[in-house]
Design a protein around this motif. Sequence first.
Motif, short mmCIF file in Angstrom:
data_model
loop_
_atom_site.label_atom_id
_atom_site.label_comp_id
_atom_site.label_asym_id
_atom_site.label_seq_id
_atom_site.Cartn_x
_atom_site.Cartn_y
_atom_site.Cartn_z
N SER A 161 0.83 -1.21 0.00
CA SER A 161 0.00 0.00 0.00
C SER A 161 0.86 1.26 0.00
N TYR A 162 2.01 1.22 0.69
CA TYR A 162 2.94 2.36 0.67
C TYR A 162 3.47 2.58 -0.75
N ASN A 163 3.79 1.49 -1.43
CA ASN A 163 4.30 1.61 -2.80
C ASN A 163 3.22 2.13 -3.75
N ILE A 164 1.98 1.71 -3.53
CA ILE A 164 0.88 2.17 -4.37
C ILE A 164 0.69 3.67 -4.23
N GLY A 165 0.67 4.14 -2.99
CA GLY A 165 0.52 5.58 -2.75
C GLY A 165 1.67 6.37 -3.35
N ALA A 166 2.88 5.86 -3.19
CA ALA A 166 4.07 6.56 -3.71
C ALA A 166 4.02 6.67 -5.23
N ARG A 167 3.58 5.62 -5.90
CA ARG A 167 3.53 5.63 -7.36
C ARG A 167 2.56 6.69 -7.88
N TYR A 168 1.48 6.90 -7.14
CA TYR A 168 0.53 7.94 -7.55
C TYR A 168 1.20 9.32 -7.51
N PHE A 169 1.89 9.61 -6.41
CA PHE A 169 2.52 10.92 -6.28
C PHE A 169 3.69 11.09 -7.25
N ILE A 170 4.46 10.03 -7.47
CA ILE A 170 5.57 10.11 -8.42
C ILE A 170 5.05 10.45 -9.81
N ARG A 171 3.96 9.79 -10.21
CA ARG A 171 3.37 10.07 -11.52
C ARG A 171 2.86 11.50 -11.61
N SER A 172 2.27 11.99 -10.53
CA SER A 172 1.75 13.36 -10.51
C SER A 172 2.89 14.38 -10.63
N TYR A 173 3.99 14.12 -9.91
CA TYR A 173 5.14 15.03 -9.98
C TYR A 173 5.76 15.02 -11.38
N GLN A 174 5.83 13.84 -11.98
CA GLN A 174 6.42 13.74 -13.32
C GLN A 174 5.64 14.58 -14.32
N LYS A 175 4.31 14.59 -14.19
CA LYS A 175 3.49 15.35 -15.12
C LYS A 175 3.62 16.86 -14.91
N SER A 176 4.04 17.27 -13.70
CA SER A 176 4.06 18.69 -13.37
C SER A 176 5.41 19.37 -13.61
N ILE A 177 6.45 18.59 -13.93
CA ILE A 177 7.78 19.18 -14.13
C ILE A 177 8.26 18.96 -15.55
N SER A 178 9.31 19.67 -15.93
CA SER A 178 9.83 19.56 -17.29
C SER A 178 10.56 18.23 -17.49
N GLU A 179 10.70 17.85 -18.75
CA GLU A 179 11.38 16.60 -19.09
C GLU A 179 12.85 16.66 -18.66
N LYS A 180 13.47 17.82 -18.78
CA LYS A 180 14.88 17.97 -18.40
C LYS A 180 15.07 17.72 -16.91
N LYS A 181 14.17 18.29 -16.10
CA LYS A 181 14.27 18.10 -14.66
C LYS A 181 13.99 16.65 -14.27
N TRP A 182 13.05 16.04 -14.99
CA TRP A 182 12.73 14.63 -14.69
C TRP A 182 13.91 13.72 -14.99
N LEU A 183 14.60 13.99 -16.09
CA LEU A 183 15.78 13.19 -16.45
C LEU A 183 16.89 13.34 -15.42
N SER A 184 17.02 14.55 -14.88
CA SER A 184 18.05 14.76 -13.84
C SER A 184 17.70 14.00 -12.56
N LEU A 185 16.39 13.90 -12.27
CA LEU A 185 15.95 13.12 -11.10
C LEU A 185 16.19 11.63 -11.33
N GLN A 186 15.99 11.18 -12.55
CA GLN A 186 16.23 9.77 -12.87
C GLN A 186 17.70 9.41 -12.71
#
Length: 203
Positions: A161-186
């Motif tokens: 359940s912790y992983n399920i909740g985390a995946r929701y927020f990770i996906r939301s953050y990915q949609k809200s930031i630029s591709e360049k910033k997401w690649l740096s996080l990866q």
Amino acid sequence: MDAKGTVLGRNFIEKDRLYTMTNKLRKAQVTSGWISAPNFWRRINGIQTHIVNHTSHKIVKFAHEHGCDVIVFEYLDYMRVPKGFWGAKKLRFKLRYWRKKSIQNKVEEMAHYLGIRISRVNARNTSALAFDGSGKVKRNDKKDLATFTTGKVYHADLSASYNIGARYFIRSYQKSISEKKWLSLQAKVPELAKRTQQTLSSF
């Protein structure tokens, strides 16, 4: 869980009573051959309906009391019965799948009435991976406990359940930031590149 990954509350819902009934049905069929067994199925269907209603109300009530904006479920793919599942074990697997679908549908209907959104995330590895990022877990025979590679023993469904909740927020953050910033996080957190590898620790 809030947007920082902090767990603010949790609740366990009592497990079902179907095991006894499905075992009785299986024994009756072993003794008498295949039988329609309407009395058994009437009781099984009654228990199924009770579980769906009870669980749905518990989930929505808990979310409403804690001011949740979103209820997150795993996306249920097409049902595939695992190898080695037969008899009562196969029947329980099918009933569990049907029950999960019914619960999600009922919760969605009730939640929308209260203004709570529903979201679904990739289910792959949510139970197989430890929420603390320590890797794959080992499940006991009953599948209710998970042993992490660190030796810590945790409730398997709670970790998932912790992983399920985390995946929701990770996906939301990915949609809200630029591709360049997401690649740096990866680059800092490689498992972010694959949703099937994301855990609470990734968040």
